[in-house]
Design a protein around this motif. Structure first.
Motif, mmCIF file in Angstrom:
data_model
loop_
_atom_site.group_PDB
_atom_site.id
_atom_site.type_symbol
_atom_site.label_atom_id
_atom_site.label_comp_id
_atom_site.label_asym_id
_atom_site.label_seq_id
_atom_site.Cartn_x
_atom_site.Cartn_y
_atom_site.Cartn_z
ATOM 1 N N ALA B 33 -2.189 -2.624 -7.809
ATOM 2 C CA ALA B 33 -1.150 -3.627 -7.582
ATOM 3 C C ALA B 33 0.186 -2.942 -7.326
ATOM 4 N N ALA B 34 0.479 -1.887 -8.104
ATOM 5 C CA ALA B 34 1.739 -1.162 -7.912
ATOM 6 C C ALA B 34 1.765 -0.498 -6.540
ATOM 7 N N ASN B 35 0.631 0.099 -6.155
ATOM 8 C CA ASN B 35 0.558 0.746 -4.840
ATOM 9 C C ASN B 35 0.761 -0.247 -3.714
ATOM 10 N N GLU B 36 0.033 -1.382 -3.801
ATOM 11 C CA GLU B 36 0.121 -2.350 -2.708
ATOM 12 C C GLU B 36 1.512 -2.946 -2.618
ATOM 13 N N LEU B 37 2.146 -3.137 -3.790
ATOM 14 C CA LEU B 37 3.507 -3.664 -3.768
ATOM 15 C C LEU B 37 4.436 -2.667 -3.081
ATOM 16 N N ARG B 38 4.221 -1.387 -3.354
ATOM 17 C CA ARG B 38 5.055 -0.363 -2.720
ATOM 18 C C ARG B 38 4.850 -0.371 -1.206
ATOM 19 N N TRP B 39 3.585 -0.513 -0.786
ATOM 20 C CA TRP B 39 3.319 -0.521 0.663
ATOM 21 C C TRP B 39 3.932 -1.750 1.322
ATOM 22 N N ILE B 40 3.891 -2.885 0.610
ATOM 23 C CA ILE B 40 4.502 -4.099 1.172
ATOM 24 C C ILE B 40 6.007 -3.878 1.316
ATOM 25 N N ARG B 41 6.625 -3.275 0.283
ATOM 26 C CA ARG B 41 8.068 -3.011 0.353
ATOM 27 C C ARG B 41 8.392 -2.058 1.495
ATOM 28 N N GLU B 42 7.553 -1.025 1.654
ATOM 29 C CA GLU B 42 7.791 -0.071 2.742
ATOM 30 C C GLU B 42 7.712 -0.771 4.093
ATOM 31 N N TYR B 43 6.722 -1.658 4.212
ATOM 32 C CA TYR B 43 6.554 -2.380 5.472
ATOM 33 C C TYR B 43 7.780 -3.234 5.754
ATOM 34 N N VAL B 44 8.256 -3.934 4.720
ATOM 35 C CA VAL B 44 9.414 -4.814 4.884
ATOM 36 C C VAL B 44 10.647 -3.996 5.241
ATOM 37 N N ARG B 45 10.770 -2.822 4.615
ATOM 38 C CA ARG B 45 11.925 -1.979 4.876
ATOM 39 C C ARG B 45 11.908 -1.449 6.312
ATOM 40 N N ASP B 46 10.690 -1.154 6.812
ATOM 41 C CA ASP B 46 10.589 -0.519 8.126
ATOM 42 C C ASP B 46 10.592 -1.511 9.286
ATOM 43 N N THR B 47 10.422 -2.794 9.013
ATOM 44 C CA THR B 47 10.444 -3.761 10.108
ATOM 45 C C THR B 47 11.675 -4.635 9.958
ATOM 46 N N LYS B 48 12.164 -5.096 11.097
ATOM 47 C CA LYS B 48 13.397 -5.894 11.072
ATOM 48 C C LYS B 48 13.065 -7.374 11.171
ATOM 49 N N SER B 49 13.841 -8.171 10.472
ATOM 50 C CA SER B 49 13.638 -9.609 10.526
ATOM 51 C C SER B 49 14.907 -10.290 10.039
ATOM 52 N N PRO B 50 15.201 -11.468 10.573
ATOM 53 C CA PRO B 50 16.391 -12.182 10.077
ATOM 54 C C PRO B 50 16.229 -12.686 8.643
ATOM 55 N N ILE B 51 14.974 -12.792 8.185
ATOM 56 C CA ILE B 51 14.731 -13.271 6.824
ATOM 57 C C ILE B 51 15.092 -12.168 5.835
ATOM 58 N N PRO B 52 15.760 -12.508 4.725
ATOM 59 C CA PRO B 52 16.108 -11.469 3.742
ATOM 60 C C PRO B 52 14.869 -10.732 3.222
ATOM 61 N N ASP B 53 15.053 -9.454 2.950
ATOM 62 C CA ASP B 53 13.926 -8.588 2.574
ATOM 63 C C ASP B 53 13.160 -9.101 1.362
ATOM 64 N N GLU B 54 13.906 -9.482 0.322
ATOM 65 C CA GLU B 54 13.230 -9.880 -0.923
ATOM 66 C C GLU B 54 12.333 -11.093 -0.699
ATOM 67 N N LEU B 55 12.820 -11.999 0.162
ATOM 68 C CA LEU B 55 12.034 -13.196 0.451
ATOM 69 C C LEU B 55 10.760 -12.834 1.197
ATOM 70 N N ARG B 56 10.895 -11.867 2.123
ATOM 71 C CA ARG B 56 9.703 -11.458 2.873
ATOM 72 C C ARG B 56 8.681 -10.799 1.958
ATOM 73 N N VAL B 57 9.190 -9.931 1.057
ATOM 74 C CA VAL B 57 8.281 -9.288 0.107
ATOM 75 C C VAL B 57 7.542 -10.365 -0.682
ATOM 76 N N TRP B 58 8.302 -11.363 -1.087
ATOM 77 C CA TRP B 58 7.713 -12.437 -1.889
ATOM 78 C C TRP B 58 6.649 -13.177 -1.083
ATOM 79 N N GLN B 59 6.960 -13.471 0.183
ATOM 80 C CA GLN B 59 5.997 -14.189 1.041
ATOM 81 C C GLN B 59 4.713 -13.381 1.227
ATOM 82 N N LEU B 60 4.894 -12.087 1.514
ATOM 83 C CA LEU B 60 3.724 -11.245 1.769
ATOM 84 C C LEU B 60 2.885 -11.081 0.507
ATOM 85 N N ALA B 61 3.583 -10.901 -0.637
ATOM 86 C CA ALA B 61 2.857 -10.740 -1.896
ATOM 87 C C ALA B 61 2.071 -12.008 -2.222
ATOM 88 N N GLU B 62 2.684 -13.128 -1.912
ATOM 89 C CA GLU B 62 2.040 -14.424 -2.120
ATOM 90 C C GLU B 62 0.740 -14.526 -1.319
#
Lengths: 428, 393
Positions: B33-62
């Protein structure tokens, strides 16, 4: 005798061991001007070799000979300078005995400067004679790990990680984060937003980075009031920094850096390494879809294990794990050799070597001070040190000087010991 | 699936993050779970989107927490040194496939004499991961410019679209090699949508192998074995590789992971059971009388008996299936031998090397042998039975 009528056992034990836990302040002392005849003899021998090599090189060029000549040319230069200073000194001594009063006056004025020159040139000569560290030209890996106990050490490990990273970017060294693992990724953060680090590996890709960072290996102690401390007490914790040589990415032909060469310290027989991956339960293949990409390598003869799970790609994890394993094994082999050499030398030097268990530096937040226990340097701009600024560079330079002095001492005692053995054998 | 203890959620929330607790139902343990969360965060950090990062992390984790495979959530999967795009509806590349593909690439590049040109066919290509990784791994060691021709076939239009997208996605990585972009070493990777049971597939593949020879489309019932004697001698492919559906309907319900069963295409996992609609049933009943999960192997071996590739590699679902496929190969070739002997011709069917590869074939030959249909078969590597490798060279 103790003044107290009765002391409990644990207190008594701690009293007994009190001296062990005191820091040894290994402040550098000026090396004496004495140059043992054995060392001088060796310098003359090498200079003769250098002269011979240069004369043969003039006739026909050979890359190998040219390299060797380049290596020992600094010894020849240093010896030349030393002898010039010595000649000047003896000339001055001659002048001191002259009849001319004015001449004597002039000679006396010059004497001090020439003496200083002699000291400096003899120091240069011995520095040139000390063998270059075999990994000195290599890039390095900095491994940062918190010591036992509490999140405070982990926060400070993160601070150190950022300090080295900032130092490298200030100096323009290329770096790459190989591993950066937090234990509680966003539970708490420290006072400056640092995360609780579990392990970090930073690769400094600059050639020669090993020589620059070699002195950073050891325990770094921190004394400060942690962000989590309610009562304002100062805590002491420690962070271990290991410096490992790393081989350059595009293979060079140097024998030390070439890990395919069985002679090299970096060589590992692939059959001696057990590789384990996280295997999915059940049938595998199309039946399951796992994301675990962790890999663990175990070097069976030494029991060294490396595990890597940072990347989603197993291929990349495996590559980094191999690199880290190679670096660790090479460092172990080097340390084992140094240990052997040390035992062969006289016991004078026994406590001047640094191993990774010794505390080497203290970061004192309240007093805004950073002290290196080996060179004895106190730096008073802690924020600049932690930003990786010039002050850190000054501390690292002082450690470099200290290391070189230690190497010279070791060399002198080694030469003396071998000369003593030789004379004893002659006596027989 | 055993129930997760509430204390695990509690620990995930406290020690890692509330997001990690969200991932737990899919990840099952704290570390992944810790690893996958880190990979999701890395993905969010490396891609651009108008949606705030934390919200995207939350959506993807969901999304991930609902059991959708991480590869579909993030849209990619590292495969060897390249990155493969993944979309729902196409099978996600597996690490076992990666292991044998890399081993296969090293076998091809080390073969002596060095190949002057390579042609590779991939049946049931899916994301196109196998030909892409083969191409990528072959471009590095082949110092001399060697033309490489690759062709992937899949029945699903979505898979073919994705495979083509993956080719464009990895073109920069492929053209990084200096000799790859030069005209002296052309590589050509194409994909086409085809049902491998359709009778016209073999002509299609032969046309790919010999683009200059005009091959007439067969009329009516022309199948592979009949074509064999009428076709002019054609260029032989160097490799036929396939990762076909190989799970039995029974195993699909019991032995597959939930994420696979619920989110990955059944078409890529289980051989279709619509008897009568596809010529598939002939392989089951008339010709080979094999199990439903093995029909693709029967067809692939039939294609191989026409095209006569120098090497064949098929992925299998486990040790028993590997042995069944080996038996199929050996019985098939002895049948062909006897048929040919009746006609007085010397057999060309025999493979002089039949091997079973385990999960990690690069571990090499550990001296393991298994006897199938009176022939000793070499077992390579360690792990579960993962592939059957046949070679004529």
């Amino acid at each position: 005798m103790l003044a107290a009528p009765w002391v409990c056992r644990s207190c008594a034990r701690s009293l007994r061991h009190a001296s062990i836990f005191q820091f040894v302040r290994r402040a550098s002392t000026e090396t004496p001007v004495r140059l043992p005849p054995a060392l001088l003899e060796r310098a003359r021998r090498l200079t003769a070799e250098h002269d011979q090599l240069t004369s043969t090189l003039e006739k026909d060029f050979d890359a190998k000979k040219a390299k060797r000549a380049g290596e020992i040319s600094r010894i020849a230069d240093a010896l030349r300078q030393f002898e010039k200073a010595k000649a000047a000194l003896s000339e001055l001594h001659g002048l001191l005995e002259s009849d001319d009063a004015e001449m004597r006056e002039l000679a006396r004025d010059d004497l001090e400067a020439t003496n200083a020159q002699l000291v400096e040139s003899s120091h240069n000569l011995s520095a040139a004679l000390t063998p270059k560290h075999p990994f000195a030209d290599m890039p390095c890996l900095l491994e940062i790990r918190p010591g036992p106990g509490g999140t405070e050490g982990r926060f400070f490990a993160d601070t150190l990680f950022h300090m080295y990273k900032a130092y490298c970017s200030n100096k323009g060294y290329r770096t790459r984060v190989v591993q950066y693992e937090a234990s509680d990724s966003d539970g708490q953060t420290g006072s400056e937003g640092e995360i609780a680090l579990q392990e970090a590996v930073l690769e400094v890709q600059e050639p020669g980075a090993y020589a620059i960072f070699r002195g950073e290996a050891g325990m770094h102690r921190v004394q400060r009031v942690p962000a989590t401390e309610a009562k304002g007490r100062t805590h002491t914790s420690a962070v271990a920094v290991w410096v490992l040589p790393s081989f350059p990415e595009n293979g060079t032909s140097e024998s030390e850096a070439d890990w395919e060469n069985p002679e090299s310290d970096f060589y590992i027989d692939p059959t001696e390494v057990r590789s384990e991956t996280m295997r999915a339960r059940g049938a595998g293949g199309q039946h399951v879809n796992k994301t675990e990409s962790a890999i663990r390598l175990t070097h069976i003869p030494t029991g060294t294990t490396v595990s890597m799970q940072d990347s989603r790609s197993q291929q990349r994890n495996r590559e980094y794990a191999w690199r880290l394993l190679r670096s660790r094994i090479a460092q172990q082999r080097r340390e084992a050799r140094e240990e052997m050499a040390r035992q062969m030398r006289s016991s004078v030097l026994a406590n001047s070597q640094i191993t990774r268990g010794d505390k080497i530096r203290t970061y004192q937040y309240q007093q805004d001070r950073c002290t290196d226990h080996r060179s004895g340097l106190d730096a008073h701009n802690l924020p600049d040190v932690l930003r990786g600024g010039e002050t850190l560079g000054k501390i690292m330079d002082s450690v470099q000087t200290w290391l070189i002095n230690k190497d010279i001492e070791a060399l002198i005692s080694e030469e003396e010991a071998s000369a003593a053995v030789a004379s004893r054998e002659k006596g027989k | 699936m055993p129930r997760l203890r509430p204390s695990l959620f509690w620990r995930a929330r406290r020690e890692i993050s509330p997001m990690a607790a969200k991932l737990l139902p899919a990840c099952r343990d704290l570390e992944s779970a810790a690893n996958e969360l880190r990979w999701i965060r890395e993905y969010v950090r490396d891609t651009k989107s108008p949606i705030p990062d934390e919200l995207r992390v939350w959506q993807l984790a969901e999304k991930r927490g609902r059991g959708i495979p991480l590869q579909y959530v993030l849209g990619t999967q590292p495969f060897g040194d390249i990155e493969i795009k993944c979309r729902p509806g196409v099978l996600i590349p597996r690490p076992e496939t990666e292991a044998y593909t890399l081993h296969l690439a090293s076998l091809l590049s080390q073969s002596s004499p060095p190949p002057t040109s390579l042609s590779i066919l991939d049946l049931c290509t899916g994301t196109g991961c196998i030909p892409l990784l083969l191409l990528h791994s072959l471009l590095i060691p082949l110092r001399a410019p060697t033309p490489i021709f690759l062709h992937g076939v899949d029945i699903s239009p979505a898979a073919i679209r994705l495979a083509r997208a993956n080719l464009t996605h990895n073109t920069p990585a492929l053209n990084r090699f200096p000799h790859a972009s030069s005209s002296s070493c052309p590589y050509n990777l194409t994909f086409s949508q085809f049902d491998i049971f359709s009778p016209s597939l073999i002509t299609h593949l032969q046309h790919f192998l010999n683009p200059q020879i005009h091959t007439p489309t067969p009329t009516g019932t022309g199948t592979g074995t009949q074509d064999q004697n009428t076709e002019p001698p054609t260029k032989i492919p160097d490799l036929l590789v396939s990762n076909p559906p190989y799970i039995s309907p029974r195993d699909f319900n019991s032995a597959t992971a939930r994420a696979v069963r619920n989110h990955e295409p059944r078409l890529a996992l289980v051989p279709q059971q619509q008897e009568g609609l596809s010529p598939i049933h002939r392989y089951r009943h008339d010709r080979y009388n094999c199990r439903p999960e093995d029909v693709f192997y029967a067809r692939i071996l039939e294609i191989a008996s026409v095209l006569k590739p120098k090497r064949v590699l098929v992925e299998v679902g486990g040790w028993e299936q590997a042995l069944r496929v080996v038996r199929l190969v050996l019985e098939n070739s002895t049948a062909a031998t006897s048929r040919n002997n009746d006609g007085g011709h010397k057999s060309q069917e025999e493979y002089n090397l039949v091997e079973v590869w385990r999960d990690e074939p690069s571990a090499g030959d550990k001296g393991e042998r298994v006897e199938v249909a009176g022939r000793e078969v070499v077992v390579q590597g360690e792990g579960r039975g993962r592939a059957v490798y046949l070679s004529r060279v």
